[in-house]
Write a protein that holds these residues in place. Structure first.
Motif, PDB file in Angstrom:
ATOM      1  N   ALA A  67      -0.570  39.109  18.811  1.00  0.00           N
ATOM      2  CA  ALA A  67       0.884  39.243  18.919  1.00  0.00           C
ATOM      3  C   ALA A  67       1.525  38.646  17.674  1.00  0.00           C
ATOM      4  O   ALA A  67       1.089  37.595  17.188  1.00  0.00           O
ATOM      5  CB  ALA A  67       1.374  38.519  20.163  1.00  0.00           C
ATOM      6  N   PRO A  68       2.552  39.294  17.121  1.00  0.00           N
ATOM      7  CA  PRO A  68       3.199  38.791  15.906  1.00  0.00           C
ATOM      8  C   PRO A  68       3.657  37.334  16.021  1.00  0.00           C
ATOM      9  O   PRO A  68       3.564  36.589  15.050  1.00  0.00           O
ATOM     10  CB  PRO A  68       4.388  39.736  15.718  1.00  0.00           C
ATOM     11  CG  PRO A  68       3.943  41.012  16.365  1.00  0.00           C
ATOM     12  CD  PRO A  68       3.109  40.590  17.546  1.00  0.00           C
TER      13      PRO A  68
ATOM     14  N   CYS B 201      -3.522  34.987  27.947  1.00  0.00           N
ATOM     15  CA  CYS B 201      -4.445  35.509  26.948  1.00  0.00           C
ATOM     16  C   CYS B 201      -5.840  35.601  27.553  1.00  0.00           C
ATOM     17  O   CYS B 201      -6.309  34.658  28.188  1.00  0.00           O
ATOM     18  CB  CYS B 201      -4.448  34.588  25.725  1.00  0.00           C
ATOM     19  SG  CYS B 201      -5.608  35.110  24.457  1.00  0.00           S
ATOM     20  N   ASN B 202      -6.498  36.718  27.326  1.00  0.00           N
ATOM     21  CA  ASN B 202      -7.839  36.954  27.872  1.00  0.00           C
ATOM     22  C   ASN B 202      -8.912  36.934  26.776  1.00  0.00           C
ATOM     23  O   ASN B 202     -10.013  37.431  26.986  1.00  0.00           O
ATOM     24  CB  ASN B 202      -7.865  38.297  28.615  1.00  0.00           C
ATOM     25  CG  ASN B 202      -9.070  38.437  29.509  1.00  0.00           C
ATOM     26  OD1 ASN B 202      -9.478  37.502  30.174  1.00  0.00           O
ATOM     27  ND2 ASN B 202      -9.660  39.620  29.517  1.00  0.00           N
TER      28      ASN B 202
ATOM     29  N   ILE C 157      -1.250  38.865  26.103  1.00  0.00           N
ATOM     30  CA  ILE C 157      -1.347  39.166  24.677  1.00  0.00           C
ATOM     31  C   ILE C 157      -2.689  38.708  24.115  1.00  0.00           C
ATOM     32  O   ILE C 157      -3.440  37.996  24.770  1.00  0.00           O
ATOM     33  CB  ILE C 157      -0.230  38.451  23.885  1.00  0.00           C
ATOM     34  CG1 ILE C 157      -0.364  36.929  24.058  1.00  0.00           C
ATOM     35  CG2 ILE C 157       1.143  38.932  24.282  1.00  0.00           C
ATOM     36  CD1 ILE C 157       0.396  36.128  23.036  1.00  0.00           C
ATOM     37  N   ASP C 158      -2.952  39.099  22.874  1.00  0.00           N
ATOM     38  CA  ASP C 158      -4.006  38.496  22.058  1.00  0.00           C
ATOM     39  C   ASP C 158      -3.337  37.485  21.150  1.00  0.00           C
ATOM     40  O   ASP C 158      -2.196  37.688  20.701  1.00  0.00           O
ATOM     41  CB  ASP C 158      -4.708  39.550  21.194  1.00  0.00           C
ATOM     42  CG  ASP C 158      -5.695  40.404  21.972  1.00  0.00           C
ATOM     43  OD1 ASP C 158      -5.960  40.096  23.160  1.00  0.00           O
ATOM     44  OD2 ASP C 158      -6.201  41.383  21.400  1.00  0.00           O
TER      45      ASP C 158
ATOM     46  N   VAL D  98       5.706  26.719  23.291  1.00  0.00           N
ATOM     47  CA  VAL D  98       5.021  27.997  23.446  1.00  0.00           C
ATOM     48  C   VAL D  98       3.554  27.689  23.714  1.00  0.00           C
ATOM     49  O   VAL D  98       2.926  26.941  22.968  1.00  0.00           O
ATOM     50  CB  VAL D  98       5.178  28.843  22.162  1.00  0.00           C
ATOM     51  CG1 VAL D  98       4.321  30.091  22.221  1.00  0.00           C
ATOM     52  CG2 VAL D  98       6.640  29.196  21.932  1.00  0.00           C
ATOM     53  N   VAL D  99       2.999  28.285  24.786  1.00  0.00           N
ATOM     54  CA  VAL D  99       1.634  27.963  25.211  1.00  0.00           C
ATOM     55  C   VAL D  99       0.883  29.246  25.547  1.00  0.00           C
ATOM     56  O   VAL D  99       1.408  30.081  26.285  1.00  0.00           O
ATOM     57  CB  VAL D  99       1.642  27.074  26.475  1.00  0.00           C
ATOM     58  CG1 VAL D  99       0.236  26.599  26.816  1.00  0.00           C
ATOM     59  CG2 VAL D  99       2.589  25.896  26.329  1.00  0.00           C
ATOM     60  N   ASN D 100      -0.352  29.384  25.022  1.00  0.00           N
ATOM     61  CA  ASN D 100      -1.194  30.479  25.512  1.00  0.00           C
ATOM     62  C   ASN D 100      -1.928  29.960  26.745  1.00  0.00           C
ATOM     63  O   ASN D 100      -2.513  28.888  26.726  1.00  0.00           O
ATOM     64  CB  ASN D 100      -2.137  31.026  24.435  1.00  0.00           C
ATOM     65  CG  ASN D 100      -3.252  30.096  24.040  1.00  0.00           C
ATOM     66  OD1 ASN D 100      -3.019  28.947  23.699  1.00  0.00           O
ATOM     67  ND2 ASN D 100      -4.475  30.580  24.080  1.00  0.00           N
ATOM     68  N   VAL D 101      -1.838  30.704  27.834  1.00  0.00           N
ATOM     69  CA  VAL D 101      -2.308  30.232  29.138  1.00  0.00           C
ATOM     70  C   VAL D 101      -3.369  31.173  29.715  1.00  0.00           C
ATOM     71  O   VAL D 101      -3.518  32.307  29.274  1.00  0.00           O
ATOM     72  CB  VAL D 101      -1.127  30.092  30.128  1.00  0.00           C
ATOM     73  CG1 VAL D 101      -0.150  29.014  29.678  1.00  0.00           C
ATOM     74  CG2 VAL D 101      -0.398  31.419  30.312  1.00  0.00           C
TER      75      VAL D 101
END
Length: 177
Positions: free
Chosen positions: A104-105, A64-65, A96-97, A29-32
């Motif tokens: 996000a949960p 994610c911003n 998402i945040d 899982v990666v925030n991009v």
């Protein structure tokens, strides 16, 4: 205790599904972000996906911003960028945040399970990020391209901070697949 796989995530089209829908033997899982100095990691993530998908690896990106506005586009624009710029074939879900009250949960869960090791030992990258990012809560994600490796039950095996490239985690993947 809740497994990460039991937590609902939102697709780029707005549909809510449990993360289990995207799970494999291992799930990364990666925030991009598309306008980040680390955006080129998409290339490495796609290479891992192509090399290990048939062995059970699933990669799931979450735009994610929250970090200097480095993912300003709409979900549709993000999908187009990923496809046209990096030929991304792994799922990139809805924006998402990852920190704060609107996180996000899934990311609240992952941060709690694996608080990370962010600190000066990350060298120049730490110095640069610390200069532009306000103090964070323990466990917060500090920048885009933080990665979480989950096992087949949705338990966190490892957290990799942003400067850890996809190539750097290849040995871990080979060990667990």
């Amino acid at each position: 205790m809740t497994s990460a796989y039991d937590i609902d995530v939102t697709t780029a089209e707005g549909t809510s599904v449990p993360l289990r829908h995207y799970a494999g033997t291992l799930t990364l899982v990666v925030n991009v972000a598309s306008k980040c100095g680390l955006t080129a990691q998409y290339e490495g993530l796609e290479a891992l996906h192509r090399e290990f998908a048939d062995k059970g690896l699933r990669i799931v990106g979450f735009p994610c911003n929250q970090f200097l506005g480095q993912e300003p586009g709409t979900d549709e624009q993000i999908q187009e960028f990923c496809r046209l710029t990096y030929d991304v074939t792994f799922p990139v879900l809805g924006k998402i945040d990852v920190n704060g009250p609107e996180a996000a949960p899934l990311f609240a869960h992952l941060r709690a399970e694996a608080p990370g090791d962010w600190g000066p030992h990350h060298g120049e990258f730490y110095d640069k990020i610390s200069a532009v990012t306000p103090a964070t809560e323990p466990g917060d994600i500090v920048w885009n391209f933080t990665k979480f490796l989950l096992d087949d039950q949705g338990e966190v095996l490892a957290r990799y901070e942003p400067p850890t490239t996809p190539e750097d985690i290849k040995k871990d993947l080979q060990q667990h697949l």
